[in-house]
Design a protein around this motif. Structure first.
Motif, PDB file in Angstrom:
ATOM      1  N   UNK A 105       0.833  -1.210   0.000  1.00  0.00           N
ATOM      2  CA  UNK A 105       0.000   0.000   0.000  1.00  0.00           C
ATOM      3  C   UNK A 105       0.866   1.257   0.000  1.00  0.00           C
ATOM      4  N   UNK A 106       1.881   1.280   0.859  1.00  0.00           N
ATOM      5  CA  UNK A 106       2.759   2.455   0.936  1.00  0.00           C
ATOM      6  C   UNK A 106       3.492   2.685  -0.375  1.00  0.00           C
ATOM      7  N   UNK A 107       3.942   1.591  -1.005  1.00  0.00           N
ATOM      8  CA  UNK A 107       4.659   1.721  -2.280  1.00  0.00           C
ATOM      9  C   UNK A 107       3.721   2.205  -3.376  1.00  0.00           C
ATOM     10  N   UNK A 108       2.501   1.666  -3.397  1.00  0.00           N
ATOM     11  CA  UNK A 108       1.546   2.007  -4.451  1.00  0.00           C
ATOM     12  C   UNK A 108       1.188   3.483  -4.440  1.00  0.00           C
ATOM     13  N   UNK A 109       0.978   4.048  -3.255  1.00  0.00           N
ATOM     14  CA  UNK A 109       0.549   5.444  -3.200  1.00  0.00           C
ATOM     15  C   UNK A 109       1.710   6.417  -3.400  1.00  0.00           C
ATOM     16  N   UNK A 110       2.932   5.873  -3.552  1.00  0.00           N
ATOM     17  CA  UNK A 110       4.080   6.748  -3.761  1.00  0.00           C
ATOM     18  C   UNK A 110       4.610   6.726  -5.188  1.00  0.00           C
ATOM     19  N   UNK A 111       4.198   5.742  -5.996  1.00  0.00           N
ATOM     20  CA  UNK A 111       4.714   5.644  -7.356  1.00  0.00           C
ATOM     21  C   UNK A 111       3.782   6.378  -8.318  1.00  0.00           C
ATOM     22  N   UNK A 112       4.352   6.799  -9.433  1.00  0.00           N
ATOM     23  CA  UNK A 112       3.594   7.480 -10.487  1.00  0.00           C
ATOM     24  C   UNK A 112       2.999   6.417 -11.409  1.00  0.00           C
ATOM     25  N   UNK A 113       1.733   6.567 -11.826  1.00  0.00           N
ATOM     26  CA  UNK A 113       0.835   7.728 -11.655  1.00  0.00           C
ATOM     27  C   UNK A 113      -0.122   7.608 -10.471  1.00  0.00           C
ATOM     28  N   UNK A 114      -0.059   6.471  -9.730  1.00  0.00           N
ATOM     29  CA  UNK A 114      -1.007   6.294  -8.634  1.00  0.00           C
ATOM     30  C   UNK A 114      -0.886   7.367  -7.558  1.00  0.00           C
ATOM     31  N   UNK A 115       0.316   7.943  -7.401  1.00  0.00           N
ATOM     32  CA  UNK A 115       0.496   8.928  -6.333  1.00  0.00           C
ATOM     33  C   UNK A 115      -0.356  10.178  -6.543  1.00  0.00           C
ATOM     34  N   UNK A 116      -0.699  10.496  -7.812  1.00  0.00           N
ATOM     35  CA  UNK A 116      -1.553  11.648  -8.064  1.00  0.00           C
ATOM     36  C   UNK A 116      -2.978  11.394  -7.566  1.00  0.00           C
ATOM     37  N   UNK A 117      -3.466  10.162  -7.796  1.00  0.00           N
ATOM     38  CA  UNK A 117      -4.792   9.807  -7.287  1.00  0.00           C
ATOM     39  C   UNK A 117      -4.766   9.743  -5.771  1.00  0.00           C
TER      40      UNK A 117
END
Length: 444
Positions: free
Chosen positions: A404-416
């Motif tokens: 979860x932490x990795x997903x919300x930090x990588x592009x493009x998911x971090x924009x969402x």
């Protein structure tokens, strides 16, 4: 008589048909993408650490009374077979050319028709290095390898030994025998919803209409994930072609006189990409929310196991208390046991992962008669199992929280994630908690 093709009658409908086709392909592509994200997000559970809810397990397929497949004769837990028969026939076509002349021609059509199908499956167990877990395959998508594939004529014994006595119309008397099966002891990858068994206190994986996926596959997790990725891109490209090409050809004639025949193609491509961007953002948002909820669920499993361990402490205390009411060693040990409390959410005071082996070690060393006490031995086994479950729950939580932490930090998911204000979750540290230490203490 076959009528001639009239393109003028098709053009008005082409943009509508192409748009609907593009929307269907886009929906199917995003569905495959969502399943790939789900598979990548799920940590693998051990069979003894399966929690109620959607889980992922890996192991070998086992059964006490396996099936025998129909064609290959293999021991298995699932098989499906089919028998096809080839046919051919002469077809006469009559058409009218542009001058009004009638043209007649004859051609040969060939094909295969199913003449018999069948199969079977049974509940089975998936076995890993920790234990076994029951699987009820009814309603699952089962990906099984081909174990039998032969084609023969009437002179072959297989033709009538496994196939029906009758024949299809216009038969060429050639048959194709195919069978897929999940062999006994084969490695399997399973994603499905776990629930409590009705016969014993244990979990099982079975069909659930609310579960987003119930898959039993002999492919590896990486192969399944890549398969969904390929499906996503193939469907995406087909949808893009349908949208740009269909709208382009359907509306091109309206822009020819303006000298801009490329405009409808651009409009179709741009419309499809905008629709994709919007639906993709929605898919990512939903998957991130689902992942966040799974992290919270994983934490609750840690809390449940720690609470289970804490509930054992009064029972251990009752056994030990009768040995010496006033000795300082026992009282200090009991006080240390009582200090083991249920966990608190990460980010606050943090859960207590201190193993109870320390206080018990001192007590057992001073009173070796405990090793012969049936009640104490039973509680010891429960404690060992609980400590193992705590370790599995902690590992499961850390794995899904890390994803979860990795997903919300990588592009493009971090924009969402930034738009929805999703925050990283703290990982759990074991401190001096050691699962093995409990086993060592009570194994002596």
């Amino acid at each position: 008589m076959i009528a001639t093709f009239d393109p003028e009658a098709v053009y008005p409908w082409l943009p509508i048909v192409a748009g609907l086709l593009a929307a269907i392909l886009l929906w199917a592509a995003l569905r495959a993408g969502a399943r790939r994200r789900l598979i990548n997000a799920l940590p693998t559970c051990k069979t003894t650490g399966v929690f109620i809810g959607l889980v992922e397990v890996k192991g070998t397929a086992e059964a006490t009374e396996p099936l025998t497949s129909y064609l290959a004769g293999k021991s298995c837990i699932h098989f499906s077979w089919s028998i096809e028969e080839r046919w051919s026939r002469e077809v006469t076509e009559t058409t009218t050319d542009s001058k009004g002349n009638t043209v007649t021609r004859t051609r040969t059509e060939t094909g295969w028709s199913d003449v018999a199908t069948g199969g079977g499956q049974i509940p089975f167990y998936v076995k890993d290095d920790c234990g076994v877990l029951q699987i009820r395959p009814d309603g699952a998508k089962i990906e099984a390898p081909m174990v039998f594939d032969e084609e023969c004529g009437r002179g072959d014994g297989l033709y009538y030994a496994k196939g029906p006595a009758g024949a299809v119309a216009n038969s060429d008397h050639r048959r194709r025998f195919r069978e897929h099966a999940v062999p006994l002891h084969a490695p399997v990858y399973i994603v499905g919803k776990a629930r409590e068994r009705s016969d014993v206190v244990a979990a099982e994986i079975a069909a659930d209409r609310d579960a987003p996926l119930f898959l039993i596959s002999t492919r590896t997790e990486d192969q399944v994930s890549r398969g969904y990725a390929v499906t996503f891109w193939v469907l995406f490209v087909l949808g893009f072609v349908a949208a740009s090409g269909g709208l382009g050809f359907g509306l091109q004639r309206f822009f020819v006189n303006q000298g801009r025949p490329w405009i409808p193609f651009v409009l179709g491509a741009a419309g499809f990409l905008l629709l994709f961007l919007g639906t993709w953002t929605l898919m990512v948002f939903n998957s991130l929310v689902d992942l966040r909820n799974r992290v919270a669920s994983a934490w609750s499993q840690v809390d449940v196991q720690l609470k289970r361990r804490f509930d054992l402490i009064p029972r251990l205390e009752a056994v030990v208390q009768g040995l010496a009411q006033h000795e300082r060693t026992v009282q200090e040990g009991l006080a240390a046991l009582r200090a083991q409390r249920t966990a608190t959410p990460p980010g606050e005071s943090g859960p207590d992962f201190q193993a109870v082996s320390g206080p018990l070690t001192a007590i057992v060393e001073r009173y070796p008669d405990l090793k012969a006490n049936d009640g104490f031995l039973r509680l010891q086994r429960e404690l060992i199992d609980t400590e193992q479950r705590v370790a599995l729950a902690r590992g499961y939580y850390n794995e899904i929280a890390t994803h979860f932490n990795t997903t919300i930090e990588v592009v493009p998911e971090r924009f969402v994630a930034g738009f929805t204000r999703l925050q990283p979750r703290a990982l759990l540290e074991a401190g001096d908690f050691e699962r093995a230490s409990v086993t060592v203490v009570f194994a002596s």
